[in-house]
Design a protein around this motif. Structure first.
Motif: not given
Length: 623
Positions: A391-396, A414-425, A444-445
């Motif tokens: 996720i840190d490398q590329s959410i695309s 994992d809250e960090e992984a999920i938060k990273a996904l949402l922040n990208q959106l 999907t989310y």
């Protein structure tokens, strides 16, 4: 109006309501069923609901129960399917129509042809899995008796089905000796199919009706002609079998000829099959057609099961593919360091890590198992760490497979992984680069979290209003509340005895959806005239039956609505437009108007408000 018996309505409701909670909440089309209580299910499948809203088709009068919008379903190559999402009552009605046709349609295929579709009406099963497994077992059993097989596939099957030809086929078969489906009924079925498919054959998520009509009915003559050809013109076959699952057809056969003769026959068969398909607006996907020895059949057809007997012992997938999910994710991370990943590369990695020569699982099924069935592995530290790294490398990369990859991230918990996904959106939304893949990820989310994210829902409301309406009407709460709108209940009561008016309203909806505004107005104006006679019957003169011939002239209608503000001018405009409409009058003056569309739509809206206001006043004056 849709010619659905109560037995069929009850059967279809019971079939879908009996799905597991896990199945219901996994798909956007089925999620509204997850929100129903047991009491709601009993109410909807009950005789009272059927008589009020299904028998005469009154549910279509409720704007919130007859919507069709786009669904975001991807193909393996990363492109979107031409899929639609329909309101739940309309969805159940569509399944009922398929069942009513199923009860009357008798296939013309030779009895030795085996055909399977996604689900089975006769077994009361609306899921694909059991029927697919039956198909697979049949292939395996036949493989022991044959030496070769031909595998074929139809390109973009559902989206290329010609609804006119489908209905013509139903008419020919069902009405061959005696009329079992009337022309009015056929017109209604055709209109419903086109309405649910936004003008095309309906590709609706988990629709047994669509699969049945496409497979059993539309391909009926095609299979019959191909069987005749194989029987009478292919001399190198000593015996053969045809086994179909939807658009995938397998021809298993024996032959005494050398391979060059067999391959020559294969080319002829493929050309003939392709020619038959052309007559039905279909075409072969030649890249997915093949001729092989029977020993290769498991390379073409893989079993759709989550566990299997391996070396005489029943084993689970995690034992057979231990460590493969981690290796797969590490490979994605490694590739992202040096380059981006496209769909082809992503699918190649799936095939590389989740395939085996020793068992009969497809790589996709193995991958599905890890994503959907085995949360324990996903929640290990090594898996979580590599997902966060990706996720840190590329959410695309999530857009390559939005559903599975989003579920994979969510199942880490994992809250960090999920938060990273949402922040990208949220970042994509702020930067105005949101696209359909982001919508698919968001859906999907939201499904996985049972739509509990206000900020993401607000983005969805802005980017896809009709999709948001589907959530608000059907996923936020039980959709049965739609039928508790008192104004609409009273509206339906007026039309209770007038099925023709409800048919006119449905045809108005169909033409409105196709943006045929002149045709839509013609149907609506006729509907308005009939409901005016129904209002007179219910509230005023109360004759033995409504006087439909008394309410088509402008003067009579003006007199009837004289106590409604601005009714005279609205009715004059409505009649002028009707008389100028080329679909109603030979003068055809509307063809010369510049602003016809908005004028017609505004008039429809005003006529509807006038009827509602009349009903409200009439009820207030009732003793």
């Amino acid at each position: 109006m849709f010619y659905i018996s109560y037995d069929t309505w009850k059967e279809i409701c019971d079939m879908y309501f009996s799905l597991s909670y896990g199945s219901k909440k996994s798909y956007l089309q089925w999620f509204p069923l997850f929100k129903l209580s047991k009491s709601d299910e009993e109410n909807i499948s009950g005789l009272d609901f059927y008589e009020k809203y299904i028998e005469k088709g009154s549910f279509i009068l409720f704007d919130k129960s007859s919507n069709v919008t786009e669904n975001y379903i991807l193909k393996p190559d990363g492109s979107f399917r031409d899929a639609t999402l329909v309101d739940p009552v309309l969805y159940l009605v569509l399944q009922c129509v398929g069942r009513e046709i199923n009860k009357k349609y008798r296939s013309l295929r030779q009895s030795s042809i085996s055909v399977h579709y996604a689900g089975n009406y006769d077994n009361n099963d609306c899921r694909y899995k059991a029927e697919y497994d039956t198909f697979f077992k049949e292939i395996n059993a036949s493989a022991t008796e044959n030496s070769y097989f031909i595998k074929t596939d139809i390109r973009n099957f559902f989206s290329n089905i010609n609804v006119d030809k489908l209905v013509e086929q139903i008419d020919k078969v069902c009405n061959q000796t005696t009329v079992t489906i009337s022309q009015t009924q056929l017109l209604t079925y055709k209109s419903l199919l086109l309405y649910c498919g936004n003008g095309r054959f309906p590709l609706v998520e988990n629709s047994i009706s669509s699969s049945y009509l496409a497979t059993i009915v539309y391909l009926d003559i095609i299979d019959k002609k191909l069987y005749d050809y194989l029987s009478n013109h292919v001399e190198c076959f000593t015996s053969f079998q045809m086994i179909r699952y939807v658009d995938d057809l397998y021809i298993l056969f024996n032959s005494d000829c050398d391979y060059s003769k067999i391959h020559e026959a294969y080319n002829e068969i493929r050309n003939y099959y392709s020619s038959i398909l052309k007559d039905f607006d279909l075409s072969l996907n030649t890249k997915k057609c093949s001729l092989n020895e029977i020993s290769m059949i498991n390379e073409e057809l893989k079993k759709s099961l989550y566990d299997e007997f391996y070396n005489g012992e029943k084993r689970n997938i995690e034992d057979l593919f231990e460590g493969k999910l981690f290796d797969f994710l590490q490979d994605i991370s490694f590739n992202l360091i040096f380059d981006s990943i496209d769909v082809d590369k992503y699918n190649a990695l799936v095939n590389e890590h989740f395939s085996s020569d020793d068992i009969e699982f497809t790589p996709s099924e193995v991958y599905n198992y890890f994503v959907y069935e085995n949360s324990n592995i996903i929640q290990t530290k090594e898996i979580i760490d590599v997902i966060k790294e990706i996720i840190d490398q590329s959410i695309s990369f999530i857009s390559l497979d939005p559903k599975r990859l989003t579920v994979l991230i969510l199942k880490t918990r994992d809250e960090e992984a999920i938060k990273a996904l949402l922040n990208q959106l949220f970042s994509r939304n702020r930067n105005d680069v949101w696209n359909s893949y982001d919508t698919s990820i968001a859906i999907t989310y939201l499904i996985q979290r049972q739509f509990k994210h206000i900020d993401l829902l607000l983005i969805l409301k802005n980017k896809s209003p009709m999709l948001y309406d589907y959530y608000e009407n059907n996923c936020q709460k039980s959709f049965i509340e739609i039928f508790e709108d008192q104004e609409m209940i009273e509206f339906c009561d007026v039309l209770d005895i007038d099925q023709k008016a409800q048919f006119l309203y449905f045809m108005y909806l169909c033409e409105r959806q196709k943006n045929n505004i002149m045709a839509a107005y013609a149907y609506y104006k006729n509907f308005f005239d009939r409901i005016t006679a129904d209002l007179d019957f219910k509230y005023v003169s109360k004759p033995k039956k409504p006087n439909y011939k008394g309410f088509y002239k402008e003067g009579a209608i003006k007199t009837f609505y004289q106590n409604i503000t601005d009714s005279a001018s609205i009715i004059k405009t409505a009649h002028d437009l009707r008389n100028a409409n080329p679909l109603s009058h030979s003068s055809s003056e509307l063809l010369d108007h510049a602003n016809t569309t908005q004028e017609l739509l505004d008039t429809i809206s005003k006529l509807r408000k006038m009827v509602n206001e009349y009903i409200e006043k009439a009820n207030d004056e009732q003793p």
